[in-house]
Design a protein around this motif. Structure first.
Motif, PDB file in Angstrom:
ATOM      1  N   ILE A   1     -14.192 -27.117 -11.239  1.00  0.00           N
ATOM      2  CA  ILE A   1     -13.761 -25.836 -11.788  1.00  0.00           C
ATOM      3  C   ILE A   1     -12.241 -25.734 -11.807  1.00  0.00           C
ATOM      4  O   ILE A   1     -11.650 -25.195 -12.740  1.00  0.00           O
ATOM      5  CB  ILE A   1     -14.392 -24.671 -10.987  1.00  0.00           C
ATOM      6  N   SER A   2     -11.599 -26.288 -10.786  1.00  0.00           N
ATOM      7  CA  SER A   2     -10.133 -26.174 -10.668  1.00  0.00           C
ATOM      8  C   SER A   2      -9.365 -27.278 -11.378  1.00  0.00           C
ATOM      9  O   SER A   2      -8.147 -27.273 -11.379  1.00  0.00           O
ATOM     10  CB  SER A   2      -9.740 -26.179  -9.192  1.00  0.00           C
ATOM     11  N   ARG A   3     -10.059 -28.203 -11.994  1.00  0.00           N
ATOM     12  CA  ARG A   3      -9.357 -29.363 -12.561  1.00  0.00           C
ATOM     13  C   ARG A   3      -8.292 -28.966 -13.576  1.00  0.00           C
ATOM     14  O   ARG A   3      -7.266 -29.610 -13.672  1.00  0.00           O
ATOM     15  CB  ARG A   3     -10.363 -30.373 -13.066  1.00  0.00           C
ATOM     16  N   LYS A   4      -8.533 -27.901 -14.337  1.00  0.00           N
ATOM     17  CA  LYS A   4      -7.500 -27.462 -15.287  1.00  0.00           C
ATOM     18  C   LYS A   4      -6.252 -26.982 -14.543  1.00  0.00           C
ATOM     19  O   LYS A   4      -5.141 -27.149 -15.021  1.00  0.00           O
ATOM     20  CB  LYS A   4      -8.038 -26.364 -16.197  1.00  0.00           C
ATOM     21  N   ASN A   5      -6.464 -26.394 -13.368  1.00  0.00           N
ATOM     22  CA  ASN A   5      -5.311 -25.954 -12.590  1.00  0.00           C
ATOM     23  C   ASN A   5      -4.465 -27.133 -12.128  1.00  0.00           C
ATOM     24  O   ASN A   5      -3.254 -27.000 -11.967  1.00  0.00           O
ATOM     25  CB  ASN A   5      -5.756 -25.140 -11.370  1.00  0.00           C
ATOM     26  N   PHE A   6      -5.088 -28.282 -11.912  1.00  0.00           N
ATOM     27  CA  PHE A   6      -4.340 -29.447 -11.475  1.00  0.00           C
ATOM     28  C   PHE A   6      -3.365 -29.913 -12.552  1.00  0.00           C
ATOM     29  O   PHE A   6      -2.389 -30.590 -12.263  1.00  0.00           O
ATOM     30  CB  PHE A   6      -5.273 -30.600 -11.094  1.00  0.00           C
ATOM     31  N   LEU A   7      -3.629 -29.561 -13.791  1.00  0.00           N
ATOM     32  CA  LEU A   7      -2.714 -29.936 -14.864  1.00  0.00           C
ATOM     33  C   LEU A   7      -1.327 -29.341 -14.644  1.00  0.00           C
ATOM     34  O   LEU A   7      -0.331 -29.855 -15.133  1.00  0.00           O
ATOM     35  CB  LEU A   7      -3.257 -29.467 -16.221  1.00  0.00           C
ATOM     36  N   PHE A   8      -1.300 -28.234 -13.902  1.00  0.00           N
ATOM     37  CA  PHE A   8      -0.043 -27.532 -13.684  1.00  0.00           C
ATOM     38  C   PHE A   8       0.542 -27.811 -12.297  1.00  0.00           C
ATOM     39  O   PHE A   8       1.402 -27.076 -11.837  1.00  0.00           O
ATOM     40  CB  PHE A   8      -0.239 -26.030 -13.914  1.00  0.00           C
ATOM     41  N   ALA A   9       0.083 -28.865 -11.655  1.00  0.00           N
ATOM     42  CA  ALA A   9       0.603 -29.228 -10.341  1.00  0.00           C
ATOM     43  C   ALA A   9       2.031 -29.765 -10.461  1.00  0.00           C
ATOM     44  O   ALA A   9       2.707 -29.916  -9.462  1.00  0.00           O
ATOM     45  CB  ALA A   9      -0.301 -30.254  -9.668  1.00  0.00           C
ATOM     46  N   ASN A  10       2.477 -30.059 -11.660  1.00  0.00           N
ATOM     47  CA  ASN A  10       3.828 -30.529 -11.982  1.00  0.00           C
ATOM     48  C   ASN A  10       4.090 -31.980 -11.594  1.00  0.00           C
ATOM     49  O   ASN A  10       4.794 -32.673 -12.284  1.00  0.00           O
ATOM     50  CB  ASN A  10       4.917 -29.631 -11.396  1.00  0.00           C
ATOM     51  N   THR A  11       3.559 -32.433 -10.473  1.00  0.00           N
ATOM     52  CA  THR A  11       3.795 -33.821 -10.064  1.00  0.00           C
ATOM     53  C   THR A  11       2.495 -34.427  -9.562  1.00  0.00           C
ATOM     54  O   THR A  11       1.574 -33.722  -9.155  1.00  0.00           O
ATOM     55  CB  THR A  11       4.819 -33.910  -8.910  1.00  0.00           C
ATOM     56  N   ALA A  12       2.456 -35.740  -9.578  1.00  0.00           N
ATOM     57  CA  ALA A  12       1.287 -36.446  -9.046  1.00  0.00           C
ATOM     58  C   ALA A  12       1.148 -36.149  -7.558  1.00  0.00           C
ATOM     59  O   ALA A  12       0.035 -35.994  -7.035  1.00  0.00           O
ATOM     60  CB  ALA A  12       1.423 -37.947  -9.282  1.00  0.00           C
ATOM     61  N   ARG A  13       2.261 -36.040  -6.873  1.00  0.00           N
ATOM     62  CA  ARG A  13       2.237 -35.750  -5.442  1.00  0.00           C
ATOM     63  C   ARG A  13       1.658 -34.344  -5.175  1.00  0.00           C
ATOM     64  O   ARG A  13       0.884 -34.145  -4.241  1.00  0.00           O
ATOM     65  CB  ARG A  13       3.643 -35.861  -4.874  1.00  0.00           C
ATOM     66  N   GLY A  14       2.026 -33.383  -6.020  1.00  0.00           N
ATOM     67  CA  GLY A  14       1.486 -32.033  -5.884  1.00  0.00           C
ATOM     68  C   GLY A  14      -0.009 -32.000  -6.136  1.00  0.00           C
ATOM     69  O   GLY A  14      -0.767 -31.326  -5.432  1.00  0.00           O
ATOM     70  N   ALA A  15      -0.475 -32.746  -7.135  1.00  0.00           N
ATOM     71  CA  ALA A  15      -1.906 -32.813  -7.437  1.00  0.00           C
ATOM     72  C   ALA A  15      -2.656 -33.473  -6.281  1.00  0.00           C
ATOM     73  O   ALA A  15      -3.741 -33.018  -5.894  1.00  0.00           O
ATOM     74  CB  ALA A  15      -2.135 -33.574  -8.728  1.00  0.00           C
ATOM     75  N   LYS A  16      -2.066 -34.521  -5.719  1.00  0.00           N
ATOM     76  CA  LYS A  16      -2.709 -35.205  -4.593  1.00  0.00           C
ATOM     77  C   LYS A  16      -2.796 -34.270  -3.388  1.00  0.00           C
ATOM     78  O   LYS A  16      -3.812 -34.215  -2.705  1.00  0.00           O
ATOM     79  CB  LYS A  16      -1.933 -36.473  -4.224  1.00  0.00           C
ATOM     80  N   SER A  17      -1.744 -33.517  -3.134  1.00  0.00           N
ATOM     81  CA  SER A  17      -1.748 -32.559  -2.018  1.00  0.00           C
ATOM     82  C   SER A  17      -2.839 -31.511  -2.202  1.00  0.00           C
ATOM     83  O   SER A  17      -3.545 -31.155  -1.253  1.00  0.00           O
ATOM     84  CB  SER A  17      -0.390 -31.874  -1.893  1.00  0.00           C
ATOM     85  N   SER A  18      -2.988 -31.018  -3.425  1.00  0.00           N
ATOM     86  CA  SER A  18      -4.050 -30.042  -3.706  1.00  0.00           C
ATOM     87  C   SER A  18      -5.413 -30.654  -3.449  1.00  0.00           C
ATOM     88  O   SER A  18      -6.293 -30.025  -2.854  1.00  0.00           O
ATOM     89  CB  SER A  18      -3.963 -29.564  -5.157  1.00  0.00           C
ATOM     90  N   ALA A  19      -5.603 -31.883  -3.899  1.00  0.00           N
ATOM     91  CA  ALA A  19      -6.888 -32.557  -3.702  1.00  0.00           C
ATOM     92  C   ALA A  19      -7.172 -32.764  -2.216  1.00  0.00           C
ATOM     93  O   ALA A  19      -8.312 -32.587  -1.768  1.00  0.00           O
ATOM     94  CB  ALA A  19      -6.900 -33.890  -4.442  1.00  0.00           C
ATOM     95  N   VAL A  20      -6.162 -33.117  -1.439  1.00  0.00           N
ATOM     96  CA  VAL A  20      -6.340 -33.296   0.008  1.00  0.00           C
ATOM     97  C   VAL A  20      -6.763 -31.975   0.650  1.00  0.00           C
ATOM     98  O   VAL A  20      -7.689 -31.932   1.473  1.00  0.00           O
ATOM     99  CB  VAL A  20      -5.055 -33.851   0.666  1.00  0.00           C
ATOM    100  N   MET A  21      -6.121 -30.894   0.270  1.00  0.00           N
ATOM    101  CA  MET A  21      -6.468 -29.582   0.840  1.00  0.00           C
ATOM    102  C   MET A  21      -7.887 -29.183   0.468  1.00  0.00           C
ATOM    103  O   MET A  21      -8.645 -28.713   1.316  1.00  0.00           O
ATOM    104  CB  MET A  21      -5.468 -28.505   0.396  1.00  0.00           C
ATOM    105  N   PHE A  22      -8.274 -29.379  -0.797  1.00  0.00           N
ATOM    106  CA  PHE A  22      -9.658 -29.079  -1.197  1.00  0.00           C
ATOM    107  C   PHE A  22     -10.636 -29.915  -0.386  1.00  0.00           C
ATOM    108  O   PHE A  22     -11.674 -29.430   0.065  1.00  0.00           O
ATOM    109  CB  PHE A  22      -9.876 -29.355  -2.683  1.00  0.00           C
ATOM    110  N   SER A  23     -10.318 -31.177  -0.198  1.00  0.00           N
ATOM    111  CA  SER A  23     -11.192 -32.066   0.566  1.00  0.00           C
ATOM    112  C   SER A  23     -11.342 -31.598   2.010  1.00  0.00           C
ATOM    113  O   SER A  23     -12.441 -31.575   2.563  1.00  0.00           O
ATOM    114  CB  SER A  23     -10.636 -33.490   0.530  1.00  0.00           C
ATOM    115  N   LEU A  24     -10.238 -31.202   2.627  1.00  0.00           N
ATOM    116  CA  LEU A  24     -10.292 -30.698   4.002  1.00  0.00           C
ATOM    117  C   LEU A  24     -11.125 -29.411   4.094  1.00  0.00           C
ATOM    118  O   LEU A  24     -11.915 -29.238   5.023  1.00  0.00           O
ATOM    119  CB  LEU A  24      -8.882 -30.443   4.536  1.00  0.00           C
ATOM    120  N   ILE A  25     -10.960 -28.541   3.130  1.00  0.00           N
ATOM    121  CA  ILE A  25     -11.707 -27.277   3.122  1.00  0.00           C
ATOM    122  C   ILE A  25     -13.205 -27.543   2.971  1.00  0.00           C
ATOM    123  O   ILE A  25     -14.021 -26.990   3.727  1.00  0.00           O
ATOM    124  CB  ILE A  25     -11.188 -26.351   2.002  1.00  0.00           C
TER     125      ILE A  25
END
Length: 177
Positions: free
Chosen positions: A104-128
């Motif tokens: 559902i959030s994958r479109k939001n990842f488009l606006f992470a601005n950097t690969a590092r930001g997208a990876k950080s978001s993915a790590v947080m989702f995974s932890l949650i």
């Protein structure tokens, strides 16, 4: 065959699946070792019968039934692998539900601005999602994790292993209301 109605062949396939899920329901409170034993005793014969049945069926390759039978036969080894480990579930529904927020959030990842930001978001989702799957309150678990990680990283070379959900303190447990 009228639209929305299953053929007798499809009904038989559904019956095999239903039988497996009913057996799994009976085994849900068993230990992984006991579940494996019962699966081999009670479910393996059902699976063997299902494969023998599937191998004797013919359907148009592009029909829904043909696609299902082809998939069943081509994925058989992976399907039957759950028999060998009582921790593995028959269905991947729980895993599918866990990744739904990512999809559902994958479109939001488009606006992470950097690969590092997208990876950080993915790590947080995974932890949650990992916290939820382990009966932990995600906020409490992340608070504990983010407070402990810097301290442990200084003193313990294997610090990350100390922070997995099974070692979370009781205050991280989710309170069911």
């Amino acid at each position: 065959m009228p639209k929305g109605k299953r053929s007798p062949t499809a009904e038989q396939g559904v019956a095999y699946c239903s039988q497996l899920f009913k057996l799994e329901e009976k085994f849900k409170d068993l230990s992984p070792e006991e579940r494996k034993e019962q699966r081999l005793k009670q479910e393996k014969p059902v699976l063997d019968a299902m494969l023998a049945w599937a191998n004797t069926r013919n359907a148009a390759p592009k029909s829904k039934l043909g696609i299902a039978l082809n998939y069943l036969k081509s994925q058989w080894d992976d399907l039957a692998a759950y028999l060998q480990d009582g921790r593995i579930e028959l269905s991947n529904n729980r895993a599918e539900r866990s990744i739904k927020p990512f999809v559902i959030s994958r479109k939001n990842f488009l606006f992470a601005n950097t690969a590092r930001g997208a990876k950080s978001s993915a790590v947080m989702f995974s932890l949650i999602e990992t916290a939820k799957e382990n009966g932990l309150d995600p906020y409490r678990y992340l608070t504990w994790l983010l407070n402990e990680a810097p301290r442990l990283a200084i003193t313990d070379p294997d610090w990350a292993a100390s922070l997995v959900p099974q070692y979370a303190p009781a205050l991280c447990k989710a309170h069911l209301t």
